[in-house]
Write an enzyme that holds these catalytic residues in place. Structure first.
Site, PDB file in Angstrom:
ATOM      1  N   LYS A 159      -2.416  14.689  -9.438  1.00  0.00           N
ATOM      2  CA  LYS A 159      -1.217  14.211 -10.132  1.00  0.00           C
ATOM      3  C   LYS A 159      -0.118  15.278 -10.116  1.00  0.00           C
ATOM      4  O   LYS A 159       1.069  14.957  -9.978  1.00  0.00           O
ATOM      5  CB  LYS A 159      -1.552  13.819 -11.577  1.00  0.00           C
ATOM      6  CG  LYS A 159      -2.382  12.541 -11.691  1.00  0.00           C
ATOM      7  CD  LYS A 159      -1.643  11.311 -11.179  1.00  0.00           C
ATOM      8  CE  LYS A 159      -0.539  10.887 -12.138  1.00  0.00           C
ATOM      9  NZ  LYS A 159       0.111   9.617 -11.692  1.00  0.00           N
TER      10      LYS A 159
ATOM     11  N   ALA B  32      -1.552   4.433  -9.648  1.00  0.00           N
ATOM     12  CA  ALA B  32      -2.268   5.705  -9.709  1.00  0.00           C
ATOM     13  C   ALA B  32      -3.768   5.456  -9.633  1.00  0.00           C
ATOM     14  O   ALA B  32      -4.248   4.367  -9.963  1.00  0.00           O
ATOM     15  CB  ALA B  32      -1.936   6.452 -10.994  1.00  0.00           C
ATOM     16  N   TYR B  33      -4.484   6.466  -9.202  1.00  0.00           N
ATOM     17  CA  TYR B  33      -5.948   6.462  -9.240  1.00  0.00           C
ATOM     18  C   TYR B  33      -6.322   7.208 -10.512  1.00  0.00           C
ATOM     19  O   TYR B  33      -6.113   8.411 -10.615  1.00  0.00           O
ATOM     20  CB  TYR B  33      -6.494   7.165  -7.997  1.00  0.00           C
ATOM     21  CG  TYR B  33      -7.993   7.119  -7.813  1.00  0.00           C
ATOM     22  CD1 TYR B  33      -8.830   6.349  -8.618  1.00  0.00           C
ATOM     23  CD2 TYR B  33      -8.593   7.868  -6.796  1.00  0.00           C
ATOM     24  CE1 TYR B  33     -10.197   6.321  -8.420  1.00  0.00           C
ATOM     25  CE2 TYR B  33      -9.964   7.842  -6.581  1.00  0.00           C
ATOM     26  CZ  TYR B  33     -10.761   7.071  -7.408  1.00  0.00           C
ATOM     27  OH  TYR B  33     -12.127   7.048  -7.207  1.00  0.00           O
TER      28      TYR B  33
ATOM     29  N   ASP C 115       0.859  -1.180   0.000  1.00  0.00           N
ATOM     30  CA  ASP C 115       0.000   0.000   0.000  1.00  0.00           C
ATOM     31  C   ASP C 115       0.893   1.227   0.000  1.00  0.00           C
ATOM     32  O   ASP C 115       1.504   1.566   1.014  1.00  0.00           O
ATOM     33  CB  ASP C 115      -0.902  -0.021   1.242  1.00  0.00           C
ATOM     34  CG  ASP C 115      -1.810   1.198   1.328  1.00  0.00           C
ATOM     35  OD1 ASP C 115      -1.780   2.032   0.400  1.00  0.00           O
ATOM     36  OD2 ASP C 115      -2.538   1.320   2.328  1.00  0.00           O
TER      37      ASP C 115
ATOM     38  N   TYR D 180      -8.310  14.915 -10.673  1.00  0.00           N
ATOM     39  CA  TYR D 180      -7.248  14.012 -11.132  1.00  0.00           C
ATOM     40  C   TYR D 180      -5.990  14.805 -11.481  1.00  0.00           C
ATOM     41  O   TYR D 180      -4.885  14.487 -11.030  1.00  0.00           O
ATOM     42  CB  TYR D 180      -7.740  13.211 -12.335  1.00  0.00           C
ATOM     43  CG  TYR D 180      -6.675  12.377 -13.011  1.00  0.00           C
ATOM     44  CD1 TYR D 180      -6.014  11.360 -12.314  1.00  0.00           C
ATOM     45  CD2 TYR D 180      -6.336  12.592 -14.346  1.00  0.00           C
ATOM     46  CE1 TYR D 180      -5.038  10.600 -12.935  1.00  0.00           C
ATOM     47  CE2 TYR D 180      -5.372  11.824 -14.967  1.00  0.00           C
ATOM     48  CZ  TYR D 180      -4.717  10.829 -14.266  1.00  0.00           C
ATOM     49  OH  TYR D 180      -3.747  10.078 -14.884  1.00  0.00           O
TER      50      TYR D 180
END
Length: 291
Positions: free
Chosen positions: A137, A68-69, A44, A133
């Site tokens: 990032k 990444a999400y 994690d 997003y």
């Protein structure tokens, strides 16, 4: 043999990294992801203590962060999780890399820009993300710059490879419908994970640190890209070219999509002369292997 930790190894880019680097006898990959699987160690990246301990004990010389999400619309209402994965995760990896004396390769996105450009973005252009997003990032990039000593940040866009992606979605739709509607006013460069993995392979063995753009050469729009996919795959499905406004009127989206996502790989060319393949050649190679 150099040990490299790959986070998010089960994603599209993680799989491409495995194909690219396992063909090289000089590397031993340590594959990690949030879920355990065959040959995959659960990690994690949002847990700083676990990350620091793992990296230190692994003896790795480098970390390639593919985690990444990326669910762009979901993040508009899931801000905390977005920051945990896309910003805190890279921070933790950067801290761990510095403590272990390891290099860090961090993958970022075109969404760090506002998407209103009129010429290809280079690495020195001002950022200005408009979505959650993009903001998270960019925060991840800043965390890497703050906490990592030896790092490569690589911004990419319109990525496709082994996994769920736009190309496979369009091919799936072509099996069900005689025509599809695709936006014509969003510009960018389709980029294969295979090409991006090659560029990461090129960089990780160097000390050419910094921020880089990493996309295939050339540009197109989503509708024309879809037509090329169908042509290469031998599909007769018709592509209706629509505007973003027309598309979102029927398919509401929580997050704004950039109208202009063309990145220029300026730093790669300037510092090493490295060139990506043209996007036409990359998608032809991908479709050939896919079908």
């Amino acid at each position: 043999m150099k040990k490299i930790i790959v986070t998010g190894c089960n994603g599209q880019l993680g799989r491409a990294i495995n194909k690219e680097l396992t063909s090289n006898d000089g590397y031993e990959l340590i594959n990690t992801d949030v879920f355990q699987g065959e040959g995959i160690i659960p990690l994690d990246i949002t847990d700083v203590d676990a990350v620091v301990k793992f990296v230190k004990e692994s003896g790795a010389q480098a970390i390639i962060n593919c985690a990444a999400y990326t669910a762009v619309d979901k993040q508009e209402s899931d801000v905390d999780l977005s920051y945990r994965i896309n910003a805190i995760g890279p921070r933790n990896l950067a801290i761990a890399a510095t403590e272990a004396g390891a290099k860090l390769v961090h993958v970022s996105t075109d969404y760090v820009f506002d998407g209103n450009g009129t010429r290809p973005y280079i690495e020195f252009d001002k950022t200005g993300p408009v979505s959650v997003y993009g903001k998270t990032k960019l925060a991840g990039e800043e965390m890497v710059k703050q906490f990592a000593k030896d790092f490569f940040i690589i911004r990419t866009a319109w990525l496709y490879g082994d996994g769920k992606n736009f190309v496979k979605t369009m091919l799936s739709l072509s099996e069900k419908y005689d025509e599809v509607s695709v936006v014509k006013d969003q510009l960018g460069t389709p980029t294969s994970t295979k090409e991006l993995a090659k560029a990461i392979h090129h960089l990780v063995g160097t000390e050419n640190y910094g921020v880089f753009h990493g996309t295939c050469e050339g540009d197109t729009n989503w509708a024309d890209f879809t037509e090329e996919i169908f042509r290469l795959a031998g599909k007769s499905t018709r592509v209706n070219h629509v505007t973003t406004a027309e598309y979102t009127a029927r398919n509401p989206q929580a997050a704004p999509r950039p109208a202009y996502s063309i990145l220029e790989n300026y730093m790669l060319k300037l510092t090493s002369g490295y060139m990506f393949a043209d996007w036409h050649d990359a998608i032809e190679d991908y479709i050939r292997e896919l079908v």
